[in-house]
Design a protein around this motif. Sequence first.
Motif, PDB file in Angstrom:
ATOM      1  N   CYS A   1     -14.794   8.243   4.101  1.00 22.79           N
ATOM      2  CA  CYS A   1     -15.045   9.419   4.176  1.00 22.79           C
ATOM      3  C   CYS A   1     -16.310   9.946   4.266  1.00 22.79           C
ATOM      4  O   CYS A   1     -16.744  10.843   5.115  1.00 22.79           O
ATOM      5  CB  CYS A   1     -14.556  10.173   2.949  1.00 22.79           C
ATOM      6  SG  CYS A   1     -12.604  10.101   2.607  1.00 22.79           S
TER       7      CYS A   1
ATOM      8  N   PHE B   1      -9.446  -5.251   1.260  1.00 22.61           N
ATOM      9  CA  PHE B   1      -9.228  -3.763   1.534  1.00 22.61           C
ATOM     10  C   PHE B   1      -8.407  -3.074   0.781  1.00 22.61           C
ATOM     11  O   PHE B   1      -8.622  -1.841   0.244  1.00 22.61           O
ATOM     12  CB  PHE B   1      -9.231  -3.400   3.311  1.00 22.61           C
ATOM     13  CG  PHE B   1     -10.260  -3.856   4.022  1.00 22.61           C
ATOM     14  CD1 PHE B   1     -11.442  -4.098   3.645  1.00 22.61           C
ATOM     15  CD2 PHE B   1     -10.242  -4.097   5.530  1.00 22.61           C
ATOM     16  CE1 PHE B   1     -12.737  -4.569   4.116  1.00 22.61           C
ATOM     17  CE2 PHE B   1     -11.033  -4.505   6.373  1.00 22.61           C
ATOM     18  CZ  PHE B   1     -12.468  -4.700   5.665  1.00 22.61           C
ATOM     19  N   SER B   2      -7.215  -3.655   0.254  1.00 20.23           N
ATOM     20  CA  SER B   2      -6.472  -3.069  -0.547  1.00 20.23           C
ATOM     21  C   SER B   2      -6.815  -3.132  -2.140  1.00 20.23           C
ATOM     22  O   SER B   2      -6.796  -2.108  -2.692  1.00 20.23           O
ATOM     23  CB  SER B   2      -4.814  -3.680  -0.430  1.00 20.23           C
ATOM     24  OG  SER B   2      -5.135  -5.098  -1.008  1.00 20.23           O
TER      25      SER B   2
ATOM     26  N   ALA C   1      -8.205  13.492  -0.360  1.00 15.22           N
ATOM     27  CA  ALA C   1      -9.258  13.469   0.409  1.00 15.22           C
ATOM     28  C   ALA C   1      -9.318  13.537   2.032  1.00 15.22           C
ATOM     29  O   ALA C   1     -10.044  14.283   2.491  1.00 15.22           O
ATOM     30  CB  ALA C   1     -10.342  12.284  -0.021  1.00 15.22           C
TER      31      ALA C   1
ATOM     32  N   ILE D   1     -11.833   3.960   0.726  1.00 14.27           N
ATOM     33  CA  ILE D   1     -11.901   5.356   1.194  1.00 14.27           C
ATOM     34  C   ILE D   1     -13.001   6.284   1.213  1.00 14.27           C
ATOM     35  O   ILE D   1     -13.435   6.826   1.943  1.00 14.27           O
ATOM     36  CB  ILE D   1     -10.551   5.819   0.345  1.00 14.27           C
ATOM     37  CG1 ILE D   1      -9.442   4.875   0.365  1.00 14.27           C
ATOM     38  CG2 ILE D   1     -10.238   7.177   0.633  1.00 14.27           C
ATOM     39  CD1 ILE D   1      -8.573   4.982   2.034  1.00 14.27           C
TER      40      ILE D   1
ATOM     41  N   ARG E   1       1.616 -12.209  -1.439  1.00 12.24           N
ATOM     42  CA  ARG E   1       1.346 -10.538  -1.617  1.00 12.24           C
ATOM     43  C   ARG E   1       0.046 -10.532  -2.667  1.00 12.24           C
ATOM     44  O   ARG E   1       0.019 -10.914  -3.816  1.00 12.24           O
ATOM     45  CB  ARG E   1       2.398  -9.925  -2.344  1.00 12.24           C
ATOM     46  CG  ARG E   1       1.989  -8.576  -2.443  1.00 12.24           C
ATOM     47  CD  ARG E   1       3.493  -7.887  -3.024  1.00 12.24           C
ATOM     48  NE  ARG E   1       4.452  -7.656  -1.910  1.00 12.24           N
ATOM     49  CZ  ARG E   1       4.552  -6.777  -1.086  1.00 12.24           C
ATOM     50  NH1 ARG E   1       3.462  -5.764  -1.116  1.00 12.24           N
ATOM     51  NH2 ARG E   1       5.294  -6.629  -0.146  1.00 12.24           N
ATOM     52  N   ALA E   2      -0.845  -9.932  -2.224  1.00 20.37           N
ATOM     53  CA  ALA E   2      -1.999  -9.796  -2.975  1.00 20.37           C
ATOM     54  C   ALA E   2      -2.023  -8.680  -4.114  1.00 20.37           C
ATOM     55  O   ALA E   2      -1.411  -7.384  -3.298  1.00 20.37           O
ATOM     56  CB  ALA E   2      -3.333  -9.520  -2.096  1.00 20.37           C
TER      57      ALA E   2
ATOM     58  N   GLN F   1       0.733   9.117   4.909  1.00 23.11           N
ATOM     59  CA  GLN F   1      -0.706   9.037   5.162  1.00 23.11           C
ATOM     60  C   GLN F   1      -0.878   8.562   6.587  1.00 23.11           C
ATOM     61  O   GLN F   1      -1.943   8.974   7.520  1.00 23.11           O
ATOM     62  CB  GLN F   1      -1.357   8.039   4.034  1.00 23.11           C
ATOM     63  CG  GLN F   1      -2.943   8.119   4.379  1.00 23.11           C
ATOM     64  CD  GLN F   1      -3.797   7.594   3.178  1.00 23.11           C
ATOM     65  OE1 GLN F   1      -3.673   7.703   1.950  1.00 23.11           O
ATOM     66  NE2 GLN F   1      -4.443   6.537   3.548  1.00 23.11           N
TER      67      GLN F   1
ATOM     68  N   SER G   1      -6.487   9.324  -2.026  1.00 19.46           N
ATOM     69  CA  SER G   1      -7.100   9.144  -0.583  1.00 19.46           C
ATOM     70  C   SER G   1      -6.263  10.136   0.483  1.00 19.46           C
ATOM     71  O   SER G   1      -6.846  10.739   1.260  1.00 19.46           O
ATOM     72  CB  SER G   1      -6.735   7.701  -0.063  1.00 19.46           C
ATOM     73  OG  SER G   1      -5.145   7.462  -0.060  1.00 19.46           O
TER      74      SER G   1
ATOM     75  N   TYR H   1      -9.670  -0.519  -2.642  1.00 19.19           N
ATOM     76  CA  TYR H   1      -9.014   0.913  -2.051  1.00 19.19           C
ATOM     77  C   TYR H   1     -10.010   2.016  -2.232  1.00 19.19           C
ATOM     78  O   TYR H   1     -10.493   2.612  -0.994  1.00 19.19           O
ATOM     79  CB  TYR H   1      -7.744   1.056  -2.381  1.00 19.19           C
ATOM     80  CG  TYR H   1      -6.931   2.156  -1.771  1.00 19.19           C
ATOM     81  CD1 TYR H   1      -6.165   1.704  -0.702  1.00 19.19           C
ATOM     82  CD2 TYR H   1      -6.834   3.377  -2.194  1.00 19.19           C
ATOM     83  CE1 TYR H   1      -5.496   2.724  -0.040  1.00 19.19           C
ATOM     84  CE2 TYR H   1      -6.039   4.448  -1.501  1.00 19.19           C
ATOM     85  CZ  TYR H   1      -5.454   4.168  -0.687  1.00 19.19           C
ATOM     86  OH  TYR H   1      -4.644   4.981   0.372  1.00 19.19           O
TER      87      TYR H   1
ATOM     88  N   THR I   1      -6.084  -1.336   3.850  1.00 18.46           N
ATOM     89  CA  THR I   1      -5.970  -0.605   2.614  1.00 18.46           C
ATOM     90  C   THR I   1      -4.421  -0.191   2.163  1.00 18.46           C
ATOM     91  O   THR I   1      -4.272  -0.757   1.202  1.00 18.46           O
ATOM     92  CB  THR I   1      -6.488   0.606   2.847  1.00 18.46           C
ATOM     93  OG1 THR I   1      -6.375   1.459   3.822  1.00 18.46           O
ATOM     94  CG2 THR I   1      -8.230   0.565   2.927  1.00 18.46           C
ATOM     95  N   ASN I   2      -3.742   0.105   3.107  1.00 17.48           N
ATOM     96  CA  ASN I   2      -2.219   0.435   2.525  1.00 17.48           C
ATOM     97  C   ASN I   2      -1.313  -0.371   2.924  1.00 17.48           C
ATOM     98  O   ASN I   2      -0.061  -0.301   2.361  1.00 17.48           O
ATOM     99  CB  ASN I   2      -2.057   1.859   3.188  1.00 17.48           C
ATOM    100  CG  ASN I   2      -2.943   3.024   2.594  1.00 17.48           C
ATOM    101  OD1 ASN I   2      -4.141   3.183   2.835  1.00 17.48           O
ATOM    102  ND2 ASN I   2      -2.225   3.712   1.727  1.00 17.48           N
TER     103      ASN I   2
ATOM    104  N   SER J   1       0.993  -2.227   0.618  1.00 19.95           N
ATOM    105  CA  SER J   1      -0.028  -2.785  -0.566  1.00 19.95           C
ATOM    106  C   SER J   1       0.504  -2.647  -1.911  1.00 19.95           C
ATOM    107  O   SER J   1       1.171  -1.798  -2.092  1.00 19.95           O
ATOM    108  CB  SER J   1      -1.621  -2.263  -0.319  1.00 19.95           C
ATOM    109  OG  SER J   1      -2.113  -2.355   0.826  1.00 19.95           O
ATOM    110  N   SER J   2      -0.144  -3.540  -2.657  1.00 15.50           N
ATOM    111  CA  SER J   2       0.296  -3.378  -4.260  1.00 15.50           C
ATOM    112  C   SER J   2      -0.943  -2.428  -4.938  1.00 15.50           C
ATOM    113  O   SER J   2      -1.851  -2.770  -5.379  1.00 15.50           O
ATOM    114  CB  SER J   2       0.080  -4.681  -4.930  1.00 15.50           C
ATOM    115  OG  SER J   2       0.904  -5.475  -4.345  1.00 15.50           O
ATOM    116  N   ILE J   3      -0.786  -1.039  -4.367  1.00 13.20           N
ATOM    117  CA  ILE J   3      -1.996  -0.228  -4.913  1.00 13.20           C
ATOM    118  C   ILE J   3      -1.023   0.788  -5.765  1.00 13.20           C
ATOM    119  O   ILE J   3       0.003   1.032  -5.985  1.00 13.20           O
ATOM    120  CB  ILE J   3      -2.566   0.468  -3.828  1.00 13.20           C
ATOM    121  CG1 ILE J   3      -1.621   0.881  -2.844  1.00 13.20           C
ATOM    122  CG2 ILE J   3      -3.663  -0.611  -3.371  1.00 13.20           C
ATOM    123  CD1 ILE J   3      -2.350   1.676  -1.699  1.00 13.20           C
TER     124      ILE J   3
ATOM    125  N   GLU K   1      -3.972   6.073  -6.667  1.00  6.71           N
ATOM    126  CA  GLU K   1      -4.868   5.640  -5.488  1.00  6.71           C
ATOM    127  C   GLU K   1      -4.534   6.383  -4.186  1.00  6.71           C
ATOM    128  O   GLU K   1      -5.318   7.027  -3.302  1.00  6.71           O
ATOM    129  CB  GLU K   1      -4.877   4.198  -5.267  1.00  6.71           C
ATOM    130  CG  GLU K   1      -5.903   3.571  -6.478  1.00  6.71           C
ATOM    131  CD  GLU K   1      -5.816   2.241  -6.504  1.00  6.71           C
ATOM    132  OE1 GLU K   1      -6.922   1.461  -6.586  1.00  6.71           O
ATOM    133  OE2 GLU K   1      -4.754   1.609  -6.043  1.00  6.71           O
ATOM    134  N   VAL K   2      -3.049   6.399  -3.619  1.00  9.08           N
ATOM    135  CA  VAL K   2      -3.053   6.948  -2.755  1.00  9.08           C
ATOM    136  C   VAL K   2      -2.860   8.407  -2.655  1.00  9.08           C
ATOM    137  O   VAL K   2      -3.133   9.054  -1.565  1.00  9.08           O
ATOM    138  CB  VAL K   2      -1.230   6.353  -2.040  1.00  9.08           C
ATOM    139  CG1 VAL K   2      -1.106   6.720  -0.722  1.00  9.08           C
ATOM    140  CG2 VAL K   2      -1.427   4.851  -2.512  1.00  9.08           C
TER     141      VAL K   2
END
Lengths: 377, 523
Positions: free
Chosen positions: A94, A82-83, B479, A90, A153-154, B13, B476, A86, B81-82, B466-468, B472-473
């Motif tokens: 939505c 899910f990360s 949105a 999302i 950690r992914a 968020q 989101s 992402y 996700t986060n 997360s490693s994002i 991206e954040v």
Amino acid sequence: MDYETLKLIWWALIGVLLIGFAITDGFDMGVGMLLRVIGKSDMDRRVMINSIGPHWEGNQVWFVTAGGAIFAAWPMVYAAAFSGLYVALIITLCAMFFRPVGFDYRSKIDDPRWRNAWDWGLTIGGLVPALIFGVAFGNLFLGLPFELDPLLRASYHGSFWGLLHPFALLSGLLSVSMLAMQGGAWLQMKTQGLVLMRAQSVTQVTAAAVIVLFVLAGIWLLLGIDGMHIVDMKPAGDKLNPLMKTVAYGNGGWQANYQQMPLLWLIPILAIVMAGLTLLLSRAESVLVFITSSLCVACVILTAGIALFPFVLPSSRDPNMSLTMWDATSSELTLGLMFAAAVVFVPIILLYTIWCYRKMFGRVSKEYIEENSHSSY
Amino acid sequence: MIDEAVVDLSRLQFALTALYHFLFVPLTLGLSFILAIMESCYVMSGKTIYRDMTKFWGKLFGINFALGVTTGITMEFQFGTNWSYYSHYVGDIFGVPLAIEGMMAFFLESTFIGLFFFGWDRMGKVQHLVCTWLVAIGSNLSALWILIANGWMQYPIGAEFNYDTMRMELASFADVLFNPVAQVKFVHTVAAGYVTGAMFVLSVSSYYLLKRRDIPFARRSFAIASSFGLASILSVIVLGDESGYTVGDVQKVKLAAVEAEWETQKPPASFTLIAFPDQEQKKNRFEVKIPWMLGLIATRSLDEEVVGFDRIIPDNEKRIRRGIEAYTLLEKLRSGDTSQETKNAFSDLQYDLGYGLLLKRYTENITDATDEQIRLAAENSIPRVAPLFWTFRIMVGAGFIMLLVFIAAFIQSARHRSSSHRGILYACLWSLPLPWIAAECGWIVAEYGRQPWSIAEVLPTYMSASSISRGEVIGSLTAIIAFYTALAIVEVYLMLRFTRLGPSSLGTGKYHFELTDSPRAQA
């Protein structure tokens, strides 16, 4: 029961939840997609929406519970998938926002613009998740570009656009046709008159599309995509983490499981047969069409799951770090406890869900909606 | 290194989506029981007015419920996700109540809500009543499981660290289930939900009484709401006190923050009614205190201390230093040295590992942390005090105002005079926002007060993300804010439209607008 068996059981249970989701929420999404195709008038659309009105909330719980079960049984998968996906997730969320409010709010105000706007929302809420789930599933066969650091950690090294590989898009189209077929089959069981007739033709077209796309995807998978296999891993019943095995490409690819147990070929064959039956039965006014369509959905998902087994989330960045149902699972205690909970609750859920469907059995008519205009969707 | 901006944006968020979701949840919790009570009255008395009440309040319930469902989906997937490292690190425990919530509660609630709305003429009265009760029970059960999950974040018992899998694993489900924090949180939160439902019905009924329309309908609704509400607000306050006692027992940091206790007082501690906490100076600039009161609430004794930050921060610094040792041992274990000696040493220190991880925010290499970094980590091992101090007081204040309103409404209703005193009716009407203000503030106290941890003393929020990418954040967040704003506007519009219309919206032909041939009857 030993740890290895529990891991297998949870692979099967997550499969059951995903199939339950695709069968039940699948027809809701299918009806959403078809809302503007089959529903030419406001009354047509109200009939369609009211056919799923009493059920969509319960159906959506399959999705929510599948999410919760993946969190609990395969936390690493939940975390990495899910990360990593992402943006895709999302967008899916939505799109899904439109559904609960769309169903409930659409008919509360008698204004064509208002209703039309919600109809678009419901179309998006059916189409977009179906497409993205299919694309995501397709990407599993290609591997996702993620890796794990020593603390597990992914991190993900691809982009949303990277997901749009032609094979993944094909798989997305398969998913859309499959759920549209499921929606059409549901409408055949629950509506009458013109809506029913249109549902019959739509189901035929989508069932044909399912057969073509499923066969195409199968051929592509056999000829064009390298599968992975585990070369070396500690015993499956051990406490494992995803950094403790060696994985290589090749060795029969994703069809290796089918080669080892030829009986399994029955499942993809059954998928095609059920789609064919759905096509044929759509000419007769038969309630059976919903059953064949549901079985087709189940067999398509099973086909993919078996091909991937024991992989759940293959990594293209470093195949050794791929997540499998052996090493991305929860502890023995957690799996055992959750299994006990599932043994108690799943039969109860099935019982009252069936009771609920039986209570609401029968076709939805225009007259009924006109009489109950204030309480219907 | 983890991008600090990603952590902050993800927190924003999560906070926004949770606070938004929590606008709809309490009303669902409370209103579902009120519907079940109203329908029970219908089944027992046979009077159709109670059926109309169930259907009308059910309509408003449905408008609210749709948004609760919509925003609930975000919550379910946002951990992945986060907060993916969080999901990996504690999924073995935290995932369990979420999955059971799905199986035990959501299915029940969501399956029977379909029959609640669509099943009126498909089954007998009693069967339908059972469906309504099952919706109420289902929604309350879901609160139970989510608060067991949340209680574990506040007070993570029944779990152990496993260095093989590099995560926390379930050790005793009974401990997680009977976690005292989860228990008090559950009863306090559902009771707050009942108050919300009751205030909603009370307030809208007062509006009809003030407008002098549909009086019998409004009076009966008023009566049910005022009695249910009075019982509920009393429970919230009593259980809130119980909650305070439990917090004092196991979450000393949160208690110190809520009370702005910079210095440990000589017992029994006095309660600070008003203060302006200054985080940098570690003192309050202005204080109004009530002697003895805090000691009584938090410890229920005259001689036990309420620990202040002057003791907490140095204690935390010691634990951070032990955490460094634990982390060093963990690295040894993971590099293959699994001798019994290392295992035992790690086992002794494992409960301080989380404190070691606090340093990740200041240095990549925990084992080489400087004294300055350790001091900084200790300073920041407590939440910001001022927001907690004030949100707590707003919550309690709102609670006591509601208590007065419910008492007045209950007395009026018991004397069969609910429509006679316009002042009380106006008070009921204008109290409408109070339960939501209190609930949102309560959420802030509980969750903001947990910082800098996502799992208290186990996993820092900073590590959990997360490693994002920032982009991206931001995407989101934009949105979600756009969607949620639009949905809020639509929801409020529909709520206002149908509350104005009142029971006339049922189309039975018996109510106000239908009798006076108003054009607004069409809907």
